[in-house]
Write a protein that holds these residues in place. Structure first.
Motif, mmCIF file in Angstrom:
data_model
loop_
_atom_site.group_PDB
_atom_site.id
_atom_site.type_symbol
_atom_site.label_atom_id
_atom_site.label_comp_id
_atom_site.label_asym_id
_atom_site.label_seq_id
_atom_site.Cartn_x
_atom_site.Cartn_y
_atom_site.Cartn_z
ATOM 1 N N ILE A 1 -8.728 -2.611 -0.687
ATOM 2 C CA ILE A 1 -8.560 -3.637 -1.773
ATOM 3 C C ILE A 1 -9.730 -4.505 -1.956
ATOM 4 O O ILE A 1 -10.055 -4.739 -3.287
ATOM 5 C CB ILE A 1 -7.050 -4.353 -1.401
ATOM 6 N N PRO A 2 -10.149 -5.253 -1.065
ATOM 7 C CA PRO A 2 -11.334 -6.220 -1.330
ATOM 8 C C PRO A 2 -12.625 -5.577 -1.887
ATOM 9 O O PRO A 2 -12.970 -5.801 -2.841
ATOM 10 C CB PRO A 2 -11.497 -6.835 0.011
ATOM 11 N N ALA A 3 -12.778 -4.147 -1.483
ATOM 12 C CA ALA A 3 -13.847 -3.547 -2.000
ATOM 13 C C ALA A 3 -13.573 -2.971 -3.341
ATOM 14 O O ALA A 3 -14.489 -3.190 -4.144
ATOM 15 C CB ALA A 3 -14.094 -2.285 -1.052
ATOM 16 N N PHE A 4 -12.351 -2.600 -3.709
ATOM 17 C CA PHE A 4 -11.997 -2.193 -5.066
ATOM 18 C C PHE A 4 -12.328 -3.685 -6.026
ATOM 19 O O PHE A 4 -12.672 -3.550 -7.037
ATOM 20 C CB PHE A 4 -10.597 -1.736 -5.035
ATOM 21 N N LEU A 5 -11.753 -4.639 -5.501
ATOM 22 C CA LEU A 5 -11.668 -5.941 -6.385
ATOM 23 C C LEU A 5 -13.232 -6.175 -6.647
ATOM 24 O O LEU A 5 -13.377 -6.780 -7.666
ATOM 25 C CB LEU A 5 -10.727 -6.979 -5.725
#
Lengths: 331, 298
Positions: free
Chosen positions: B134-138
């Protein structure tokens, strides 16, 4: 390799450097010394910049973006303006049966992998090592390394084709007048299936490290044992196994530290075919909640939970390795 | 290493025929388990519609081989486009990754580099705590990389394992060569190009092939970051072969549906696998050189 590095450090220390005053007053003028070091190696520092930038942005930046796990993420506001909610995402997660289901599936598959997938490369390596024909061994190695380089998409498609309803296996079974087996899309068969897939894909590749270890066993030990009257089995038990013990323990510990990861792409590709009940693991849970479902903060909390537990496991596993007198993953 | 096991050493007893037979069977079974699925795929892709349909969707050996499925797939539809995307993406991604990895590994392999030790620690720490999905996606979203090919390369630019392989290899180059080049007046940049890289061909080949294979095979990032008309082959494969989408009504081919779905599916599968098979012998050549095992140990 560390010895080489040490030698080099010594060479560096004795070699008169391009800066004649360097070293004499190194302690006194620490800052000046650093500046000189920077000057002397500035080209190398420049070469580090793109790579360093990558790690800072995509690893440490992502690390900071984990803050979203403590927020109610509103896409319009973005990461920073979204409101903080404390540990609400986490308490919701711990009360969510779907989360526990995913955790249970993850652990179940991890244990199956540990029991069936972990020893497979070792067994294969022992078989390969015992072959006396060089040609046959090389050929077999070439063939069994190959699946490692295929994408999971290809591997899953292969398995569907071979084990599916009308696939090779079932057609052969029905031709032989036997019962057909329902494997693809059958929730009960899912966990063994994914373990079988990972064995097919990576057991061959995994032999590399064991073969390297087997090659390093001192030949004279075998010879001495043979002269003392030890047969093949006793040589295997008393020479081979003790010699490869450190590498087996190291790999086992690395696997234990990584036990919450059971293969994201592989699981995501097949989750749909059996549904979340049987097919959801922690990584796919994060994906479905966050990227498909848009529940970003909640998914990030699950991801962060997995990350923290994973880091703690690596740390613990390494401690155990040291306790057992093994090298471990890091010092 | 090559002479190892080539002949039976004097102390080793002659293997019993039963042992020999058991080993032979075991090896044959392993080889068959790996190779038969490949055979099924290739044969089905080459088989005629009639044969595939009659047999329930697969063929072990095509009696009337035809390239029709390949012609269908490669006649300018989705697969042809995706193939082009994959080739360009793999080439560009490998180039960027190789350059950044080489530069960083070289700098970290030289003793006394300003900031070398903290940077190495910083990088090794990422092993312990890999970035979350999720952090990478954001991050990718926040940087405005949605629906760009940069989103497939930038987040996976450097693989720590490859970095360590290269760094280990560079460290193995004798210090005398660096010294000699320096005495000749070469700076660190020139030493990299004239001394280090020419001596590191094996390691560079292995690392670039690893990168190329991973770019070629990657589909997950494409599935979340790209619109479907920009997909690489792996993601197309995923949607039409595993996802079971009907190939006929997706405009797979402008020539229209002329083959049984299985033959075209398997043809796509073969097309996605062939590049791997092509680079494989080169990769194979280096496995035995200890490039990898040496690095694994460190």
């Amino acid at each position: 390799m560390s010895a080489v590095t040490k030698d080099r450090a010594e060479i560096e220390a004795v070699t008169p450097s391009t800066e004649p005053t360097e070293g004499a007053n190194a302690r006194k003028s620490g800052r000046g010394e650093k500046w000189k070091r920077f000057q002397r190696t500035r080209l190398l520092v420049l070469l580090m910049v793109p790579g360093l930038a990558y790690f800072l942005v995509f690893h440490y930046g992502a690390f900071i973006a984990n803050a979203v796990a403590f927020k109610e993420y509103v896409p319009f506001d973005g990461l920073w303006a979204s409101p903080w909610v404390g540990t609400e995402n986490f308490s919701r997660m711990f009360g969510d049966p779907d989360f526990w289901h995913a955790t249970w599936n993850t652990l179940f598959i991890a244990v199956l992998q540990l029991v069936f997938f972990f020893p497979a490369p070792l067994a294969l390596a022992l078989l390969l090592h015992s072959l006396t024909s060089d040609l046959l061994r090389r050929f077999t190695q070439s063939v069994i390394y190959l699946p490692h380089f295929l994408s999971w998409v290809v591997v899953v498609a292969l398995f569907q084709q071979v084990l599916g309803d009308t696939g090779l296996l079932n057609a052969t079974l029905s031709d032989a007048g036997l019962h057909t087996v329902d494997i693809i899309g059958n929730p009960d068969a899912y966990k063994p299936l994914v373990v079988l897939e990972v064995i097919w894909k990576d057991a061959g590749w995994g032999t590399i490290i064991f073969l390297a270890a087997l090659m390093q066993v001192n030949e004279q030990l075998y010879e001495a044992a043979a002269i003392d009257g030890a047969g093949p089995w006793r040589r295997f038990w008393h020479v081979t196994l003790p010699s490869i013990r450190p590498i087996v323990i190291l790999l086992l510990i690395m696997r234990l530290g990584d036990i919450l990861s059971v293969g994201f792409e592989q699981m995501l590709l097949q989750r749909q075919s059996v549904g979340p009940e049987a097919g959801e693991v922690l990584d796919t849970f994060v994906f479905w909640q966050g990227i498909v479902g848009g529940d970003t903060g909640y998914a990030a909390a699950a991801g962060l939970f997995k990350g923290v537990v994973g880091a703690a496991l690596v740390f613990t596993a390494n401690r155990i390795a040291h306790r057992l007198g093994e090298q471990g993953v890091y010092k | 290493m090559s002479s190892h096991n080539a002949v039976r050493p004097a102390w080793m007893e002659r293997p019993r025929p039963l042992t020999k037979a058991a080993k032979g069977v075991a090896v044959a079974v392993v080889l068959a388990l790996v190779l038969i699925p490949f055979l099924v795929i290739v044969s089905t892709s080459l088989a005629s519609n009639r044969e595939v349909v009659a047999n329930g969707g697969w063929v072990l050996w095509p009696t009337e081989p035809t390239l029709r499925a390949y012609r269908t797939v490669l006649s300018g539809g989705i697969v042809t486009e995706a193939l082009g995307v994959s080739v360009v993406l793999t080439a560009a991604g490998t180039l960027f990754s190789l350059a950044c990895t080489t530069f960083l590994a070289y700098a970290l392999a030289r003793p006394g580099v300003f900031g070398g030790k903290p940077v190495l620690l910083l990088i090794l720490f990422t092993f312990l705590f890999p970035p979350g999905m999720i952090p990478a996606f954001l991050l990718v979203k926040g940087m405005g990389m949605m629906d760009t090919y940069a989103a497939l390369v930038a987040p996976v630019l450097i693989n720590v394992f490859n970095l360590i392989v290269l760094r280990g290899f560079f460290q193995g180059i004798p210090e005398e060569l660096y010294e000699a080049a320096r005495l000749d007046g070469a700076n660190d940049w020139q030493i990299l190009w004239r001394v280090v890289l020419p001596l590191s061909k094996a390691a560079l080949a292995v690392v670039s092939l690893f990168y190329a294979v991973s770019y070629w095979n990657a589909w997950f990032h494409a599935s979340i970051y790209l619109e479907s008309d920009h997909w690489p082959l792996s993601q197309v494969l995923r949607t039409y072969v595993i996802g079971g989408s009907q190939i006929a009504d997706t405009g797979l081919s402008e020539a229209g549906q002329v083959s049984a779905p299985q033959t075209t599916q398997m043809a796509v599968l073969v097309i996605a696998t062939v590049p791997i098979l092509l680079v494989y012998p080169f990769l194979q050549k280096y496995f035995t050189k200890g490039v990898l095992t040496g690095a694994i140990k460190s």
